[in-house]
Write an enzyme that holds these catalytic residues in place. Structure first.
Site, PDB file in Angstrom:
ATOM      1  N   GLU A  25       0.768  -1.863  -0.357  1.00 45.30           N
ATOM      2  CA  GLU A  25      -0.055   0.193  -0.355  1.00 45.30           C
ATOM      3  C   GLU A  25       0.418   1.185   0.447  1.00 45.30           C
ATOM      4  O   GLU A  25       1.999   1.022   0.333  1.00 45.30           O
ATOM      5  CB  GLU A  25      -0.667   0.292   1.307  1.00 45.30           C
ATOM      6  CG  GLU A  25      -2.046   1.067   1.053  1.00 45.30           C
ATOM      7  CD  GLU A  25      -3.151   1.403   2.118  1.00 45.30           C
ATOM      8  OE1 GLU A  25      -2.743  -0.179   3.617  1.00 45.30           O
ATOM      9  OE2 GLU A  25      -4.305   1.500   2.279  1.00 45.30           O
ATOM     10  N   ASN A 172     -12.157  -1.794  -0.722  1.00 38.08           N
ATOM     11  CA  ASN A 172     -11.398  -2.198   0.455  1.00 38.08           C
ATOM     12  C   ASN A 172     -12.211  -1.173   1.288  1.00 38.08           C
ATOM     13  O   ASN A 172     -12.616  -0.159   1.436  1.00 38.08           O
ATOM     14  CB  ASN A 172     -10.018  -1.397  -0.032  1.00 38.08           C
ATOM     15  CG  ASN A 172      -9.452  -2.068   1.868  1.00 38.08           C
ATOM     16  OD1 ASN A 172      -9.652  -2.845   1.425  1.00 38.08           O
ATOM     17  ND2 ASN A 172      -8.983  -0.992   2.184  1.00 38.08           N
ATOM     18  N   GLU A 173     -12.528  -2.253   1.774  1.00 37.35           N
ATOM     19  CA  GLU A 173     -13.174  -1.984   3.257  1.00 37.35           C
ATOM     20  C   GLU A 173     -14.295  -0.996   3.299  1.00 37.35           C
ATOM     21  O   GLU A 173     -14.426   0.112   3.933  1.00 37.35           O
ATOM     22  CB  GLU A 173     -12.252  -1.375   4.479  1.00 37.35           C
ATOM     23  CG  GLU A 173     -11.229  -2.441   4.583  1.00 37.35           C
ATOM     24  CD  GLU A 173     -10.680  -2.468   6.088  1.00 37.35           C
ATOM     25  OE1 GLU A 173     -10.357  -1.841   6.448  1.00 37.35           O
ATOM     26  OE2 GLU A 173      -9.427  -3.565   5.950  1.00 37.35           O
ATOM     27  N   TYR A 248      -6.675  -8.857  11.489  1.00 41.71           N
ATOM     28  CA  TYR A 248      -5.490  -8.333  11.970  1.00 41.71           C
ATOM     29  C   TYR A 248      -5.511  -9.068  13.742  1.00 41.71           C
ATOM     30  O   TYR A 248      -6.432  -9.446  14.298  1.00 41.71           O
ATOM     31  CB  TYR A 248      -5.403  -7.087  12.294  1.00 41.71           C
ATOM     32  CG  TYR A 248      -4.964  -6.344  11.149  1.00 41.71           C
ATOM     33  CD1 TYR A 248      -3.759  -6.855   9.979  1.00 41.71           C
ATOM     34  CD2 TYR A 248      -5.778  -6.029  10.028  1.00 41.71           C
ATOM     35  CE1 TYR A 248      -3.280  -6.150   9.227  1.00 41.71           C
ATOM     36  CE2 TYR A 248      -5.936  -4.564   9.008  1.00 41.71           C
ATOM     37  CZ  TYR A 248      -4.462  -5.292   8.135  1.00 41.71           C
ATOM     38  OH  TYR A 248      -4.755  -5.160   7.456  1.00 41.71           O
ATOM     39  N   GLU A 304      -5.593  -9.192   3.661  1.00 45.02           N
ATOM     40  CA  GLU A 304      -5.490  -8.309   5.048  1.00 45.02           C
ATOM     41  C   GLU A 304      -5.020  -9.438   6.178  1.00 45.02           C
ATOM     42  O   GLU A 304      -6.539  -9.506   7.205  1.00 45.02           O
ATOM     43  CB  GLU A 304      -5.656  -6.795   4.520  1.00 45.02           C
ATOM     44  CG  GLU A 304      -5.566  -5.782   3.826  1.00 45.02           C
ATOM     45  CD  GLU A 304      -6.330  -4.895   3.948  1.00 45.02           C
ATOM     46  OE1 GLU A 304      -5.741  -4.336   5.148  1.00 45.02           O
ATOM     47  OE2 GLU A 304      -6.185  -3.888   3.542  1.00 45.02           O
ATOM     48  N   GLN A 353       1.944  -6.199   5.942  1.00 46.24           N
ATOM     49  CA  GLN A 353       2.527  -5.911   4.271  1.00 46.24           C
ATOM     50  C   GLN A 353       3.592  -6.011   3.996  1.00 46.24           C
ATOM     51  O   GLN A 353       4.683  -6.432   4.983  1.00 46.24           O
ATOM     52  CB  GLN A 353       1.395  -4.207   3.405  1.00 46.24           C
ATOM     53  CG  GLN A 353       0.553  -3.298   4.084  1.00 46.24           C
ATOM     54  CD  GLN A 353       0.125  -2.496   3.772  1.00 46.24           C
ATOM     55  OE1 GLN A 353       0.460  -1.617   3.347  1.00 46.24           O
ATOM     56  NE2 GLN A 353      -0.885  -1.868   3.516  1.00 46.24           N
TER      57      GLN A 353
END
Ligand code: AHR
Length: 501
Positions: A25, A172-173, A248, A304, A353
């Site tokens: 990103e 995204n999200e 996460y 992710e 990432q």
């Protein structure tokens, strides 16, 4: 002693190489400095891409790379990142540190990076703040071969042939940074936007990725599947090829998170327990997806995942720079095993990432580069890419941990490719070794091909720019093979790969 039985006659599913994917990103020092230093840098590079980083990444067979975000994707306007670099628009990266984004890394540079890495491309489009036309034209710019306004513009910018876009994310999200939408609102927007993600090349269809849930938001999955999958002809995948899931591991929670390097035994087991939650998430979301898609046409893209700690002292909080210890190696080991085990549904995953951000495989500082413990796990596990998952089951595994943070001591997955069986094992105990007896049910004579391990005496061990090889992959010797039986001693806190034929 724990036991592992492997049915070497039972292949369950193909482990898509894309499960071993990565995410880059425009965030902190991931793209700029980490991957791209520009053609005029003193740091050795090819067309602006760091030679050392590209070489290290090629050794772990990166199958797919996602770009440009993340939250950045829904504020990214692709036309700002094409054409003469001297005149490209400068903007504020509002999400990540408020720094100036000069757009010197854009579509052409991303495609060049993927060419050098030899990986598939996953481009994430802007649904949150972009238009249908903008998204549609980006796809035309990248993939249309003939004469058209966008193809002509690409050619004028120096790239005659179209590129291959393997995956395209439609937002995204969008439940959060991508527009704070409700699932029903997003689902209808998704239907509209994805219509104009055209497949200009029938031989190379773009796989469309629909924005899926945050962690355990099962309602999101249910509503989005209902709107985007049903009422469509059987030959179509309900407008989507994959649906995403983000999870996460914040050891202490979102507000405090916790240090990457300074943790106690409780912090270790909290982290393991939260990483193992991935299995529950995949099972539950898959159960919902199964109701609409029992034939498993739609893949789950865990695009992710990884650890998220408090940033390293003295670094920009918006840059999400963190160290990476043996604890991260275990998180990678168990998570990749979970993905392998669910490879009937999980077809793509991207650790977050790639470089210098969150659970990275590479860290850089100026011209220096180090490989993290997570890198070495990806290196060992590369043998699972494209292999057949074999049926395997653990028994007599002890439960270990502190207070409510209890986890099974051992975790595994097994696959076969080109006649070689790869067994990856994790000992989640921070302090105790674990012995394991492995039996293969069919063929009765096996020999060792290779065995490797990532471990250290201290769970806090990590690599630094001063000591880059504190923790690396080494040969694993604590095993005996006798026909179809193996006896293995897993040191405390270890990730092990055993390959037999
Ligand atoms: O990976 C960092 C951020 O985490 C991404 O930009 C976003 O998608 C997620 O919330």
């Amino acid at each position: 002693m724990a036991k592992l039985v492997i049915n070497d006659a039972k292949e369950l599913s193909t482990i898509a190489p894309e499960i071993y994917g990565h995410f880059s990103e425009h965030l902190g020092r991931c793209i700029y400095e980490g991957l791209y230093v520009g053609e005029h840098s003193d740091i050795p590079n090819t067309n602006g891409m760091r030679t050392d980083v590209v070489e290290a990444l090629k050794a772990i067979n990166i199958p797919v790379l996602r770009w440009p975000g993340g939250c950045f994707a829904d504020e990214y306007h692709w036309r700002d990142g094409i054409g003469d670099k001297a005149t490209r628009k400068k903007m504020i990266n509002t999400h990540w540190g408020g720094v100036v984004e000069d757009n010197s890394f854009g579509t052409h540079e991303f495609m060049e990076l993927c060419r050098q890495l030899g990986c598939k491309t996953y481009v994430n489009g802007n649904l949150g703040s972009g238009t249908v036309q903008e998204m549609s034209e980006w796809v035309e710019y990248m993939t249309f071969e003939g004469v058209s306004p966008m193809a002509d513009l690409r050619k004028a910018n120096g790239h005659e042939a179209p590129w291959k876009v393997d995956y395209f994310g439609v937002g995204n999200e969008n439940w959060g940074c991508g527009g704070n939408m409700t699932p029903d609102y997003y689902a209808n927007e998704y239907r509209r936007y994805q219509t104009y993600v055209r497949n200009y090349n029938a031989d190379q269809p773009i796989k469309k990725i629909c924005c899926g849930p945050n962690v355990d938001d099962y309602h999101w999955t249910e509503r989005v599947m209902k709107t985007c999958f049903e009422h469509t002809p059987a030959e179509h995948h309900g407008f989507m090829d994959l649906i995403s899931l983000h999870h996460y591991v914040f050891p202490e929670g979102w507000d405090i998170k916790g240090s990457a390097t300074d943790f106690n035994e409780e912090g270790w087991y909290k982290t393991m327990s939260k990483a193992l939650f991935m299995d529950t998430l995949i099972r539950r979301h898959s159960a919902i997806i199964d109701q609409y898609d029992p034939d498993k046409k739609v893949g789950l893209a865990v695009d992710e995942w990884g650890t998220w700690y408090t940033v390293e002292p003295g670094t920009n909080p918006g840059f999400l720079y963190q160290q990476n210890t043996l604890r991260d190696a275990l998180v990678a080991g168990v998570t990749l095993n979970i993905f392998n085990k669910h490879s009937d549904r999980v077809r793509l995953a991207c650790i977050a990432q790639l470089v210098n951000v969150l659970q990275s495989v590479i860290l850089t500082e100026g011209e220096q580069m180090i490989k993290t413990p997570t890198y070495h796990v990806f290196h060992m596990y590369r043998h699972h890419q494209g292999a057949q998952l074999l049926a395997s089951e653990l028994s007599d595994v002890s439960e270990i941990g502190v207070d409510e943070w209890k986890v099974p001591a051992v975790n595994e997955s097994v696959s076969r490719k080109d006649g070689i069986i790869t067994i990856t094992l994790n000992n989640l105990s921070a302090t105790e070794e674990n012995r394991l007896e492995i039996t293969l049910t069919e063929k009765n004579a096996y020999e060792l091909v290779e065995a490797n391990i990532v471990t250290a005496d201290d769970v806090h061990t990590h690599n630094t720019f001063e000591a880059p090889e504190n923790l690396t992959e080494t040969k694993f010797t604590a095993l005996q093979i006798n026909g179809n039986h193996l006896t293995v001693t897993l040191p405390a806190a270890s990730v092990v790969e055993i390959r037999i034929k």
